[in-house]
Write a protein that holds these residues in place. Structure first.
Motif, PDB file in Angstrom:
ATOM      1  N   CYS A 154      -1.569  -3.045  41.852  1.00 41.70           N
ATOM      2  CA  CYS A 154      -2.536  -3.796  42.646  1.00 41.70           C
ATOM      3  C   CYS A 154      -1.765  -4.825  43.467  1.00 41.70           C
ATOM      4  CB  CYS A 154      -3.543  -4.498  41.740  1.00 41.70           C
ATOM      5  SG  CYS A 154      -2.777  -5.706  40.646  1.00 41.70           S
ATOM      6  N   ALA A 155      -2.506  -5.627  44.233  1.00 44.20           N
ATOM      7  CA  ALA A 155      -1.869  -6.635  45.076  1.00 44.20           C
ATOM      8  C   ALA A 155      -1.114  -7.673  44.229  1.00 44.20           C
ATOM      9  CB  ALA A 155      -2.921  -7.322  45.941  1.00 44.20           C
ATOM     10  N   TRP A 156      -1.731  -8.090  43.144  1.00 47.33           N
ATOM     11  CA  TRP A 156      -1.070  -9.057  42.234  1.00 47.33           C
ATOM     12  C   TRP A 156       0.254  -8.484  41.748  1.00 47.33           C
ATOM     13  CZ3 TRP A 156      -4.339 -12.196  38.225  1.00 47.33           C
ATOM     14  CH2 TRP A 156      -3.511 -12.896  37.379  1.00 47.33           C
ATOM     15  N   ASP A 157       0.217  -7.245  41.292  1.00 49.75           N
ATOM     16  CA  ASP A 157       1.423  -6.628  40.742  1.00 49.75           C
ATOM     17  C   ASP A 157       2.470  -6.344  41.826  1.00 49.75           C
ATOM     18  OD1 ASP A 157       0.243  -6.829  38.312  1.00 49.75           O
ATOM     19  OD2 ASP A 157       0.011  -4.679  37.971  1.00 49.75           O
ATOM     20  N   ALA A 158       2.035  -6.228  43.074  1.00 48.74           N
ATOM     21  CA  ALA A 158       3.007  -6.033  44.159  1.00 48.74           C
ATOM     22  C   ALA A 158       3.958  -7.231  44.235  1.00 48.74           C
ATOM     23  CB  ALA A 158       2.292  -5.831  45.486  1.00 48.74           C
ATOM     24  N   LEU A 159       3.425  -8.423  44.023  1.00 47.74           N
ATOM     25  CA  LEU A 159       4.308  -9.596  43.934  1.00 47.74           C
ATOM     26  C   LEU A 159       4.956  -9.681  42.560  1.00 47.74           C
ATOM     27  CD1 LEU A 159       2.479 -12.483  45.849  1.00 47.74           C
ATOM     28  CD2 LEU A 159       3.960 -10.680  46.705  1.00 47.74           C
ATOM     29  N   GLY A 160       4.321  -9.072  41.586  1.00 55.22           N
ATOM     30  CA  GLY A 160       4.854  -9.096  40.225  1.00 55.22           C
ATOM     31  C   GLY A 160       6.144  -8.316  40.069  1.00 55.22           C
ATOM     32  N   ILE A 161       6.348  -7.302  40.896  1.00 59.99           N
ATOM     33  CA  ILE A 161       7.572  -6.505  40.748  1.00 59.99           C
ATOM     34  C   ILE A 161       8.819  -7.305  41.124  1.00 59.99           C
ATOM     35  CG2 ILE A 161       8.801  -4.489  41.679  1.00 59.99           C
ATOM     36  CD1 ILE A 161       6.142  -2.937  41.379  1.00 59.99           C
ATOM     37  N   PRO A 162       8.881  -7.954  42.293  1.00 61.67           N
ATOM     38  CA  PRO A 162      10.043  -8.819  42.538  1.00 61.67           C
ATOM     39  C   PRO A 162      10.169  -9.926  41.496  1.00 61.67           C
ATOM     40  CG  PRO A 162       8.802  -8.477  44.566  1.00 61.67           C
ATOM     41  CD  PRO A 162       7.985  -7.896  43.456  1.00 61.67           C
ATOM     42  N   LEU A 180      13.483 -14.913  46.299  1.00 63.08           N
ATOM     43  CA  LEU A 180      13.511 -15.378  44.913  1.00 63.08           C
ATOM     44  C   LEU A 180      12.529 -16.522  44.687  1.00 63.08           C
ATOM     45  CD1 LEU A 180      17.361 -15.247  44.240  1.00 63.08           C
ATOM     46  CD2 LEU A 180      15.603 -13.629  43.471  1.00 63.08           C
ATOM     47  N   GLY A 181      12.195 -17.239  45.766  1.00 60.57           N
ATOM     48  CA  GLY A 181      11.251 -18.343  45.655  1.00 60.57           C
ATOM     49  C   GLY A 181       9.831 -17.986  46.056  1.00 60.57           C
ATOM     50  N   GLY A 182       9.601 -16.712  46.341  1.00 60.35           N
ATOM     51  CA  GLY A 182       8.248 -16.297  46.683  1.00 60.35           C
ATOM     52  C   GLY A 182       8.151 -15.688  48.063  1.00 60.35           C
ATOM     53  N   PRO A 183       6.933 -15.369  48.482  1.00 57.90           N
ATOM     54  CA  PRO A 183       6.747 -14.721  49.782  1.00 57.90           C
ATOM     55  C   PRO A 183       6.937 -15.691  50.942  1.00 57.90           C
ATOM     56  CG  PRO A 183       4.633 -15.110  48.739  1.00 57.90           C
ATOM     57  CD  PRO A 183       5.672 -15.520  47.740  1.00 57.90           C
ATOM     58  N   ALA A 184       7.291 -15.142  52.077  1.00 61.37           N
ATOM     59  CA  ALA A 184       7.345 -15.939  53.300  1.00 61.37           C
ATOM     60  C   ALA A 184       5.940 -16.477  53.591  1.00 61.37           C
ATOM     61  CB  ALA A 184       7.831 -15.051  54.444  1.00 61.37           C
ATOM     62  N   PRO A 185       5.851 -17.637  54.284  1.00 58.58           N
ATOM     63  CA  PRO A 185       4.525 -18.189  54.608  1.00 58.58           C
ATOM     64  C   PRO A 185       3.663 -17.141  55.300  1.00 58.58           C
ATOM     65  CG  PRO A 185       6.252 -19.755  55.170  1.00 58.58           C
ATOM     66  CD  PRO A 185       6.943 -18.475  54.786  1.00 58.58           C
ATOM     67  N   TRP A 235       1.758 -15.768  44.097  1.00 56.38           N
ATOM     68  CA  TRP A 235       3.147 -15.748  43.630  1.00 56.38           C
ATOM     69  C   TRP A 235       3.276 -16.516  42.312  1.00 56.38           C
ATOM     70  CZ3 TRP A 235       7.452 -13.284  43.643  1.00 56.38           C
ATOM     71  CH2 TRP A 235       8.648 -13.904  43.251  1.00 56.38           C
ATOM     72  N   ALA A 236       2.573 -17.635  42.211  1.00 55.80           N
ATOM     73  CA  ALA A 236       2.607 -18.401  40.957  1.00 55.80           C
ATOM     74  C   ALA A 236       2.036 -17.568  39.808  1.00 55.80           C
ATOM     75  CB  ALA A 236       1.822 -19.707  41.114  1.00 55.80           C
ATOM     76  N   LEU A 237       0.966 -16.843  40.072  1.00 56.30           N
ATOM     77  CA  LEU A 237       0.411 -15.964  39.032  1.00 56.30           C
ATOM     78  C   LEU A 237       1.392 -14.853  38.678  1.00 56.30           C
ATOM     79  CD1 LEU A 237      -3.265 -15.596  40.327  1.00 56.30           C
ATOM     80  CD2 LEU A 237      -2.478 -16.934  38.368  1.00 56.30           C
ATOM     81  N   ALA A 238       1.995 -14.265  39.706  1.00 57.90           N
ATOM     82  CA  ALA A 238       2.906 -13.137  39.481  1.00 57.90           C
ATOM     83  C   ALA A 238       4.115 -13.570  38.648  1.00 57.90           C
ATOM     84  CB  ALA A 238       3.358 -12.555  40.815  1.00 57.90           C
ATOM     85  N   THR A 239       4.667 -14.725  38.962  1.00 55.19           N
ATOM     86  CA  THR A 239       5.839 -15.169  38.207  1.00 55.19           C
ATOM     87  C   THR A 239       5.449 -15.575  36.782  1.00 55.19           C
ATOM     88  OG1 THR A 239       5.603 -17.377  39.170  1.00 55.19           O
ATOM     89  CG2 THR A 239       7.177 -15.904  40.210  1.00 55.19           C
ATOM     90  N   THR A 240       4.288 -16.204  36.641  1.00 53.45           N
ATOM     91  CA  THR A 240       3.851 -16.587  35.293  1.00 53.45           C
ATOM     92  C   THR A 240       3.634 -15.357  34.422  1.00 53.45           C
ATOM     93  OG1 THR A 240       2.764 -18.538  36.200  1.00 53.45           O
ATOM     94  CG2 THR A 240       2.102 -17.855  33.998  1.00 53.45           C
ATOM     95  N   TRP A 241       3.043 -14.342  34.988  1.00 62.27           N
ATOM     96  CA  TRP A 241       2.752 -13.120  34.217  1.00 62.27           C
ATOM     97  C   TRP A 241       4.008 -12.298  33.945  1.00 62.27           C
ATOM     98  CZ3 TRP A 241      -1.746 -15.315  34.421  1.00 62.27           C
ATOM     99  CH2 TRP A 241      -2.828 -14.763  33.756  1.00 62.27           C
ATOM    100  N   TYR A 242       4.892 -12.218  34.948  1.00 58.93           N
ATOM    101  CA  TYR A 242       5.873 -11.139  34.910  1.00 58.93           C
ATOM    102  C   TYR A 242       7.350 -11.551  34.901  1.00 58.93           C
ATOM    103  CZ  TYR A 242       1.920  -8.102  35.942  1.00 58.93           C
ATOM    104  OH  TYR A 242       0.734  -7.418  35.888  1.00 58.93           O
TER     105      TYR A 242
END
Lengths: 146, 76
Positions: free
Chosen positions: A86-94, A120-125, B31-38
């Motif tokens: 899902c969309a959440w997990d798409a960010l979860g993989i990195p 490493l610090g998250g998605p671009a704005p 991103w905060a949710l993703a890093t917390t979870w994974y």
């Protein structure tokens, strides 16, 4: 380390290395246990919400954030291509791999492609938004739909 | 769980499917949710947050209210 943990690590490391779901035999070899023990461990991991299985009880549909099947959410990281659930997990993989990646997805309404660099610090704005239809209390009632 | 380009497009999609618009989440929050979870998922002692922990995580990101309450998200 108990068998369930060995199996969990074998499953997740296979996904991380290949982007694809492992067969039970491959998990058994990696974990150093029998296939029967792998399938038994799958049930415990399912109860912990670390796996979702197909109806055969042996094929992995989800090892969140990794998907065992193709989806509309693809992630490129290193030289490997992954599918997210899902969309959440798409960010979860990195986040899980702790490496930069590129998320390829889409706007669910307009079908405009989304190509999102994730460092490493998250998605671009970005002004893109995430939407979840199912309330948190019901996510695992039908996790594939969620 | 999907992406939308804008709130208007999310509203249009929900209306066309006859479903309610839920709280929209920014990508920095996601991103905060993703890093917390994974972020520890590949490690030996990783686990999914439990419901009580989830409440605190959501509240810390300003995601509060009935929709984000995992009260009946029981394990097992």
């Amino acid at each position: 380390m108990d068998t369930e943990t060995q199996v969990k690590l074998a499953v997740y490391r296979h996904f991380a290395e290949t982007g694809r779901r492992p067969e039970p035999g491959a998990v058994a070899s990696r974990a150093g246990v029998s296939v029967d023990r792998v399938l038994e461990a799958y049930q415990g991991l399912r109860a912990q919400r670390l796996l979702a299985l197909e109806s055969d009880g042996a094929s992995i549909r989800m090892a969140p954030p990794f998907s065992g099947v193709e989806t509309q959410h693809r992630v490129e990281a290193g030289s490997v291509s992954y599918f997210a659930n899902c969309a959440w997990d798409a960010l979860g993989i990195p986040a899980a791999l702790q490496v930069p990646g590129v998320v390829h997805s889409r706007c669910e309404q307009s079908r405009e492609p989304l190509v999102l660099d994730v460092g490493l610090g998250g998605p671009a704005p970005s002004g893109w938004l995430f939407h979840c239809l199912v309330p948190a209390a019901k996510w695992w009632d039908d996790i594939v739909f969620t | 769980m999907v992406f939308f380009r804008s709130e208007d497009l999310a509203r249009t999609w929900c209306a066309s499917h006859g479903v309610p618009l839920r709280p929209l989440v920014r990508l920095d929050q996601l991103w905060a949710l993703a890093t917390t979870w994974y972020s520890t998922r590949l490690e030996e002692h990783s686990r999914r947050p439990k419901p009580q922990e989830m409440r605190g995580i959501f509240a810390g990101l300003g995601l509060e209210g009935e929709f984000w309450d995992p009260r009946s998200d029981r394990f097992g």
